[in-house]
Design an enzyme around this catalytic site. Sequence first.
Site, mmCIF file in Angstrom:
data_model
loop_
_atom_site.group_PDB
_atom_site.id
_atom_site.type_symbol
_atom_site.label_atom_id
_atom_site.label_comp_id
_atom_site.label_asym_id
_atom_site.label_seq_id
_atom_site.Cartn_x
_atom_site.Cartn_y
_atom_site.Cartn_z
ATOM 1 N N CYS A 10 21.320 -6.387 76.696
ATOM 2 C CA CYS A 10 21.228 -7.783 76.174
ATOM 3 C C CYS A 10 22.084 -8.807 77.196
ATOM 4 O O CYS A 10 22.497 -8.173 78.032
ATOM 5 C CB CYS A 10 21.779 -7.749 74.896
ATOM 6 N N ALA A 50 25.553 -7.872 77.351
ATOM 7 C CA ALA A 50 25.871 -6.659 78.276
ATOM 8 C C ALA A 50 25.960 -7.238 79.752
ATOM 9 O O ALA A 50 26.421 -6.744 80.622
ATOM 10 C CB ALA A 50 24.806 -5.524 78.171
ATOM 11 N N ARG A 65 31.442 1.736 82.389
ATOM 12 C CA ARG A 65 30.671 1.368 83.523
ATOM 13 C C ARG A 65 31.495 1.953 84.897
ATOM 14 O O ARG A 65 30.947 1.775 86.119
ATOM 15 C CB ARG A 65 30.262 -0.306 83.740
ATOM 16 N N HIS A 122 23.534 -12.287 83.175
ATOM 17 C CA HIS A 122 24.112 -12.411 84.625
ATOM 18 C C HIS A 122 23.964 -13.722 84.910
ATOM 19 O O HIS A 122 25.149 -14.339 85.256
ATOM 20 C CB HIS A 122 23.238 -11.672 85.556
#
Lengths: 490, 514
Positions: free
Chosen positions: A65, A68, A99, A198
Amino acid sequence: MGPESLEAKQKAAVEEVLKAYPAKAAKNRAKHLGVGSPEDESQKTCGNVRSNKKTVPGVMSQRGCAYAGSKGVVWGPVKDMVHISHGPIGCGQYSRAGRRNYYIGTTGVDTFVTMNFSSDFQEKDIVFGGDKKLDKCLHEIDELFPLNNGITVQSECPIGLIGDDINATSKMYSKKTGHTIVPVNCEGFRGVSQSLGHHIANDTIRDYVFEGNAPILGDPIEATEYDVAIIGDYNIGGDAWSSRILLEEMGLRVTAQWSGDATLKEMVQTQKVKLNLLHCYRSMNYISRHMEKEYGIPWVEYNFFGPSQTIKSLRKIAAFFDESIQEKCEEVIKKYQPMIDAVTEKYRPRLEGKQVMLFVGGLRPRHVIGAYEDLGMEVIGTGYEFAHDDDYKRTKDEIFRSTVIYDDVNEYELEAFVKKLQPDLVASGIKEKYVFQKMGLPYRQMHSWDYSGPYHGYDGFAIFAADMDLAINSPVWGHSKAPWDKEGEV
Amino acid sequence: MQDVNKIVNGKDLFLKPEYQESLANKKEFEGSMGSVDQGKVTEVAEWTKSWDYREKNLAREAITVNPAKACQPLGAVMVSLGFEDTMPYVHGSHGCVAYFRSYFTRHFKEPTPCVSDSMTEDAAVFGGLVNMKDGLKNTAALYKPQMIAVSTTCMAEVIGDDLYAFSIAAKEEDGGEFLPEEFPITYAHTPSFTGSHITGYDNMMHGIMSQLTEGVEEKKNEKINIIPGFETYIGSIRSVKAIVESFGAEYTMLGDHSDQWDMPAGDYSMFAGGTPIADAKDCRNSKATISLQKYSTVKTMKMVNKKWKQAGSSSNPIGLKGTDEFVMKLAELTGNEVPEKLKIERGRLVDAMQDSYPYMHGKKFAIWGDPDFLIGMVSFLLEMGAEPTHVLCNNPARGWEAEMRALLDTSPAAADCHVWAGKDLWHMRSLMFTEPVDFMIGNSYGKELMRDTGVPLIYIGFPIFDRHHLHRYSISGYDGALNLLTWITNKVLDQLDEDTKGIASTDFFFDLIR
C-alpha cells in the site's frame, strides 16, 4: 527449445491462465498479461501489458500500500529521523525492520531505522480525532530521543478518513520547536499500490526538506565539481555501499544516499550536486525531475546489477564529467575485470542455461535480468508489483528473448505460470517463497536478497553469483523424492 | 575486492579496509549526531540507561515505541486458516494482507494464503460493496475454498461496511455460479484500533462458531471442543491432541492450523488440514468446550457458556501445573482415569526438572508476550524456582494483571517481581538497565534489547523470525514443558560457558561436566 516454441508455449500459458477467472476478472487480467519480445518493435510496453491499475478484488495480489511505499521504502531508511506509524498498531509492527536497510549509527540514540514508533490508535482516537495525541507523540519523542534530527508522520488508513489534520499539527509543532516535522498523507487506501506512496513521499521531501529549509547539524559541505548523489538505492544488505565505492574510485564524491543509510543533511545538501544517479527509477524519479527543474541538476539512470550493465553504467556516468574521471572509470573497469572473469568462470558452467522467472517490485524485474544473463542464465518471465507504463517500456530493452510478462501477478497466476513454464529458479518475495520451495524449486528472495547481499556493484555480483549457485545446486532439492516413490509421482 | 576463492557477503565484505575507509568518509556528509559529536551520542546513550530516563520513559502517554502486539485481523487470519479449505478474506485494502502474509510466513517459514478485496479511494467514499461482490466471486472461482472467512481492516471499519449484508448481496449477484446459497461466508468485524491480534482471534472464532452453528439441529453428544487460541507453536497443538486422545475422548479442535503451517515438501496445495466444516457446525452439540487461551477467547467463551449452555472453561497447559490442571479437567469431563501414558510422561518431566533445577533456581528473568502465554510461562518459571522480575504484557486483557499478580504471590521467589501491563519494549529497555535480570524470554524483537543490554535472549514467543524451526516444537503439555526446560537450562549453561571461557583467567570454572 527454439525461440518460437518458447514464445508459443508462453502465449498458450497466458491463455490457459485466464480460463479460471470469472468473465469480468478475466477481461481485466488479460490486459496485464502478455509475452514480450526483444524484436517486436510494435509493442508499446513490454508484452503490451497495461499497468498501474486497480487490483482485481479477491485474487491474492502481492501488492502493498501507499504507507508501505512511503514509510517502508522512501522515508523509513532515513536514519537520523524518527518515523511515526500514525494510526493503529499493526502497520508499523508488520513493516518493522523487514527491508534490511543497512545503516551505521547508535540505534535508539542518534539513529532509529529498525525501531517502531506507533501512535497506537484506540477507538477514542478514531471517534474524537488523533491530532492531540500526535502533538503529544512529537513532544515525547523529542524528550526521550533528543538527538533525532526530525520526525515524519506516516499516515495509516484511518487518518484521512476521520479528518485529522496532521499537516496543521505538524506545522504548529515545528514552528514552536524549530524541528523538522514532515506530515505524510500516505494512507494505505490511496492509489493502487505502494507506488503512490513513493510519489507522496517524494513530494513531502520536496516540500519539507528542500522548500522547508530543514536545519542541519554540522557545517554545510563545500561543493566540488565531482559531487553526485545516489538516488533510489535503499542500501538493502548494503547495496549502496558497494555502489558508492565504485563511484569514489573513479574520482566522484558521493555526498548523499537516497535513502538507504541516508541522513536529513545528505538530502538537504543534494541541491548542490552536479549529477543525480538514479537507480530505482520508479520510486524516486519524481524528486529527480524536481531537482532537475528547480536546481538544474541532471539525472541519469544506471544499473549496477551484473558486470555488463555495471560497465555500461559506469561509462554512462563518467561521460557527464571530464577526461580525468573517464580515465579513472576505465581504470576501475580494468581493475575489477580479472575478479569478475574469475567469478564468471567459476559459476557460469554451474548455471549455464538455467531458466529463471522473476516477480519483484521497483527496478529489479528489469535491472537484474542482465546479471542473470551474465551467468548464462535465461530469464523467461518477469513482472512488477506496482510498475507504470514507463517501466514496461524500459523493460523492452532489457529482455534477451521471448519473455512472459505479468503485471501485478497474483498467487494463482504465478503458480500456474511456473507449473507450465518449469523454470529452474524462481526469484520473488517472502510471500511466494515457500510455495515454490515446497514444489522442490530453488528460490531466491529478490527483495531482501534472502538475508544475504549486497548484490550491487562488482563485489555484489560475486555474492549474487555465489547465492544463485547455492540455490540451484544445493543437494536439498534432490531429497523430495523418497526411495519408495514410483517414477513420475513426485 | 572480493576474492573468488572466498566470496563473502555483507557480514565480512564491509569489514574490508576499502569499505571501512568509504564508510568513515561518508560521515563528512551525514550530520547525524554520531558523525558530528560522538561524545554527545555516548552521553545520551548513558542517560538512556539511567533511572531518570526510566521515569520519563514510563511517563509516556502517547507514543508507543517497539510494541509487543499486532492488530486484530492478524488473529482473524489465523483462525480462518484453522478450518478446512478456508480462505481468509480481508475486506479492506490489500496492503494489510501483504503484511499479514509476510508476518506469518516469516515466522512459520510456510506459505500463508489470504486474499483481500483491494479497496481504494472510491471504496472509501462509496463503500466496499462492489469490491466484496467481485472479490468473493473471484476468490471462490480461483481458489475453490469450502468456506470464506471475512474479517476487516481499519479502513472498512471506519467507513462502516456491513459484512453480512454485503455477503448476501454478493451471493445474489453471483446467482449461484461460484457462490451457491449454502456456501459458508463467515465474518467478523476486526477493527485494528481496538485490542490486539488476540481480540481479532476472539472475534473471528466467535463469528465462525456462531454463524456456522446457526440452525444446526440440537443433538447433544459426548464430544469436547478444544480451542487452541492464538497458538504459534505447531507442536503445542499436537501435544494437546495427544493428551486428549490418550483419554480416548472424542473431540473437535476448533481452529486447528497445525497442518496448514507445517506442510511437507514434495508438492504444494494451498490448504492443508484444519477443522472439518461439518465438525465445526456440530460443535454446539458438544458437551463441553475448553479454551486453552482464556484471554484470546473472552467473547467466544461467553457465547459457549451463555448461549450454548455448555460447560465452558479455560485451561492453560503450559508448564507442569498448567498441564496437570488440563489433564484433571479431561479426567473429570470424560470420567476416565488419567492414562498410564500421561503418568509416565509427567514422571519423566518432573525427573528432568529435578535434574536441572540448580541452573534455573534463583535466576532473574524478564519476559514479555501475550497474556495467556505469560501466565503459563511465569507459572513454569516459578515451578523451577526461577525469579521472574519483569513480566510485561503490551496487550493485557481485563483481569490479566490481577491474575498475574495472584500467581506471583503464590511464590516467595517472585516477591520483587514487577507486572507491566500495557507497556512496550522500549519501556523494557529502561527496566532492564535499571533493574537488571540474568535472562530474557521473548520474541525476535528482544534482539535489540539483547544487543543494547547484553542480557541473553531465550527465544520463546511470537514472532520468531531469526531462529529456525522453534515453532515446530511444543511448549504445551508435559513434553512441551520438557522443551521449555531444555531450552532455558541450556541457555543458562551456554551463558555459563561464555562467562568462564577466559583463558588463564576465568576458565577454572569452565567445567566439562555440569
